[in-house]
Enzyme design. Structure first.
Site: not given
Length: 262
Positions: A107, A150, A253
DNA sequence: ATGGTGGGCGCCCCA
């Protein structure tokens, strides 16, 4: 043995436990990587995941922010984590599967609003995080590995709804794209999603702030599946489960999938 | 140029 993997920024795993379970029931990937769990590890609701066969779980967490997890039906034989850029954030976890594949789940920091490290510390931290990833892959070249997560960068013109309009918007600035490319090169990573879907607009994130996210369709491809070049030919079947963006109490998302024949 | 929404935490941070 083919296996399917998905990556999903869930934006609170506790609030969205019902849609994580729905994804696991409907799609049954062998491995699901989550980001932005926003929960200490001990408060992640694991029982429901285990009941669906995801008995191998590694997670890193902190109160309220960040947090990453790997849920797997395939046994995991090793796990690890790195604190890139020494932020003290729970933004990375790795797990080695019984089949010999290592999963790297990231992330990457979002980077704030202003794309200038002189006035926005968070933007500098994002660039430093990527530089640290690059140096780590250069020092120890990954093999038989899949990197997901991500990454908070949409590198290609067709990864955003309007390239020109987003050139100065954090997530699509040239300096971020350059940092991401250096990280990708350092690990000999191949972008599996774009290997499979080379043409056309493709997004994995749509802002909550749009009146009608689907009609406006002002998305960005922030979520990625990469594989090292030694196994990249085994990757196929990539897709974005856009439907999930419209589920009850959705994340902003959508999950990204890929299958590997190994 | 601005504000729009959402999550976690607790009188404000982050995306």
């Amino acid at each position: 043995m083919p296996f399917t993997l998905a990556t999903w920024n869930i934006n609170s795993v506790r609030l969205r436990e019902p849609i994580v379970l729905k994804l696991l029931e409907d799609e049954a990937p062998d491995v699901l990587c989550l980001q932005e769990c926003k929960s200490p590890v001990e408060k992640i609701p694991l029982d429901g995941f285990r009941a669906l066969g995801y008995n191998y779980i590694v997670a890193r967490g902190q109160k309220g922010y960040n947090g990453v997890a790997i849920l797997s039906k395939i046994p995991m034989v090793d796990a690890g984590e790195q604190d890139f850029a020494a932020l003290g954030h729970a933004r990375h976890v790795a797990g080695k599967l019984e089949n010999g594949v290592t999963i790297q789940n990231f992330y990457v920091p979002a980077g704030g609003d202003v794309p200038n490290r002189e006035v926005n510390e968070k933007f500098g931290q994002k660039l430093d995080y990527l530089t640290d990833m690059r140096d780590w892959f250069n020092a120890d070249k990954p093999e038989k590995s899949i990197l997901v997560g991500d990454l908070n960068i949409a590198p290609r013109e067709d990864d955003v709804w309007n390239h020109k309009q987003l050139l100065k918007i954090v997530s699509h600035t040239p300096i971020e794209v350059e940092h991401l490319a250096e990280t990708q090169d350092a690990g000999n990573w191949v972008d599996i999603t774009r290997q499979d879907i080379p043409e056309g607009q493709l997004y994995s994130w749509w802002s909550y702030r749009a009146k009608d996210w689907a009609a406006a369709d002002k998305g960005r491809r922030l979520d990625h599946v990469w594989a090292t070049s030694d196994i990249s030919n085994a990757g196929h079947g990539s897709r974005v489960l856009r439907d999930a963006r419209g589920w009850e109490k959705p994340s902003d998302h959508a999950p990204v999938f890929a299958t590997f024949d190994l």
